[in-house]
Design a protein around this motif. Structure first.
Motif, mmCIF file in Angstrom:
data_model
loop_
_atom_site.group_PDB
_atom_site.id
_atom_site.type_symbol
_atom_site.label_atom_id
_atom_site.label_comp_id
_atom_site.label_asym_id
_atom_site.label_seq_id
_atom_site.Cartn_x
_atom_site.Cartn_y
_atom_site.Cartn_z
ATOM 1 N N ASP A 50 39.374 41.293 27.756
ATOM 2 C CA ASP A 50 39.603 39.958 27.214
ATOM 3 C C ASP A 50 40.302 39.059 28.229
ATOM 4 O OD1 ASP A 50 38.438 40.815 24.899
ATOM 5 O OD2 ASP A 50 40.328 41.099 23.805
ATOM 6 N N THR A 51 41.245 39.623 28.964
ATOM 7 C CA THR A 51 41.944 38.845 29.987
ATOM 8 C C THR A 51 40.994 38.408 31.089
ATOM 9 O OG1 THR A 51 43.954 40.098 29.523
ATOM 10 C CG2 THR A 51 43.889 38.868 31.583
ATOM 11 N N ASN A 52 40.129 39.310 31.532
ATOM 12 C CA ASN A 52 39.156 38.951 32.570
ATOM 13 C C ASN A 52 38.195 37.875 32.089
ATOM 14 O OD1 ASN A 52 40.259 40.728 34.391
ATOM 15 N ND2 ASN A 52 38.843 42.382 33.899
ATOM 16 N N THR A 53 37.751 37.952 30.839
ATOM 17 C CA THR A 53 36.883 36.922 30.280
ATOM 18 C C THR A 53 37.598 35.583 30.231
ATOM 19 O OG1 THR A 53 35.800 38.601 28.933
ATOM 20 C CG2 THR A 53 35.470 36.312 28.281
ATOM 21 N N PHE A 54 38.858 35.592 29.792
ATOM 22 C CA PHE A 54 39.647 34.365 29.728
ATOM 23 C C PHE A 54 39.830 33.758 31.121
ATOM 24 C CE2 PHE A 54 43.848 32.316 29.917
ATOM 25 C CZ PHE A 54 43.610 31.273 29.042
#
Length: 147
Positions: free
Chosen positions: A52-56
């Motif tokens: 999720d952090t990488n997507t954000f």
């Protein structure tokens, strides 16, 4: 001296690993499965949070591109598209020299038989069985239902 300290440093790392492997072999199967489940239960949320952090971060990077950069890239693409269109037109004209006059005569005969009216599509429903298009022209423009 260096060899001794190197062996001691290596033993510091290998001894706990060897003890863990020895205990792992002697543990009952049920306890091993419980330990595996604990590790999976801890790791899965971590992997999800990292994803999720990488997507954000990827979304934020896309939003941080300046307007000038986007416009410059758009202009480059527009130039490239127009150049490619000119190349395609040149190739078509070179390979179809005589056929162009035939196509023009066919188009003129079609235009003489039909009355072309420009319209905008107001609603499009291509998912249904009937594949309907609704345009902003009607009976006042000499268009009948089903045309």
């Amino acid at each position: 001296m260096e060899v001794f300290s190197r062996k001691k440093g290596l033993a510091v790392y290998l001894l706990p690993f060897a003890l863990f492997c020895a205990l792992w072999v002697w543990l009952p199967l049920g306890i091993r499965e419980d330990i595996r489940n604990v590790f999976v239960g801890v790791q899965a949320p971590i992997y999800s949070a990292i994803s999720d952090t990488n997507t954000f971060i990827a979304k934020v990077k896309k939003n941080l591109i300046s307007k000038g950069t986007l416009l410059a890239e758009y202009e480059k693409l527009a130039r490239m598209n127009s150049y490619l269109q000119v190349c395609i037109d040149d190739m078509v004209n070179a390979s179809q020299g005589r056929q162009n006059s035939n196509k023009k005569s066919i188009l003129e005969s079609i235009e003489s038989r039909f009355n072309f009216i420009y319209a905008n599509v107001v609603r499009r429903d291509l998912a249904s069985w009937s594949d309907e298009l609704v345009i902003n022209r009607g009976s006042q423009d000499a268009i009948q239902v089903g045309d």
